[in-house]
Write a protein that holds these residues in place. Sequence first.
Motif: not given
Length: 279
Positions: A39-41, A74-75, A98-100, A119-120
């Motif tokens: 879900c995130n870094p 997590g990419n 992106g909008p979410r 998150v990016r």
Amino acid sequence: MSSWNEVADRVYQRRYDPLDVSVCVVAGSDGLLLVDTRCNPREAGELAADVAELSSAPIRWVANTHAHYDHSFGNQVFPDTSIFGHHLIARHFAEFEGPRLESWLAAPESQPHYDWRDVRLTPPTVPVTDVLSLDLGDRLVRFHPLPPGHTDTDLIVEIPDAATWLLGDVVEESGPPMYGSGSFPLGWPGVLDNIAELIAPGDVLVPGHGRPVDRAFLLEQAAVLHIVADGIRSSFDQSEPIESASERVASMSRLPLEIVESAVLRGYTQLAASAGASE
Ligand SMILES: [Zn+2]
């Protein structure tokens, strides 16, 4: 405490909270393929450390089974790899994720269990438009991008020498099939019918959420999704209100009402758009 489970020869699954999301590693003589990135870094960093415990070989390739946040956010933690994914992930990020993400960042109290701050959005570096083979050294994997189903970015990973398939969320085991943002409830069951043609009865299928299943499980899920799609079409043809259509389809499919409601809403929107287009 989750741990790696070798579901087939050098194919490892680990199930992570939140959401009981599956992450898989396929090991070859030239390195590791990591499938999905959490879900995130921060979660992806934990994942990278868990992979390092599994093997000293480097992660050289990453693949995303689809664009949803629990599989792709997590990419960014894997910048030195080639990231494979459906060619429409970049567009899906722009239209949905992106909008979410922006709305969640604006109201973090609505998302108490998630941390989206760092998150990016990082789309695949290798957009996959057709069946594509990747050589891991002593073995091949094949990426199959799918037509619209769970999302318009679904991609399954075939490991032919292990008779194993990593399916992402086109099949779910630990919860009901999710008709979330960007789903295609009318086309999804046909996508599963087509996948079933490629799969043998003894093959190992790893869903995006839950324990490994087999072809018979996939066919059962396809049957449920057919009931939903047929119910949406007939309700739409009879101009049935969304609320009563959802109740009827929920009782026929035995899926939770709130899940079916989002499917009916999506299906009605798509049917109305195609009726408008053919007028
Ligand atoms: Zn999903």
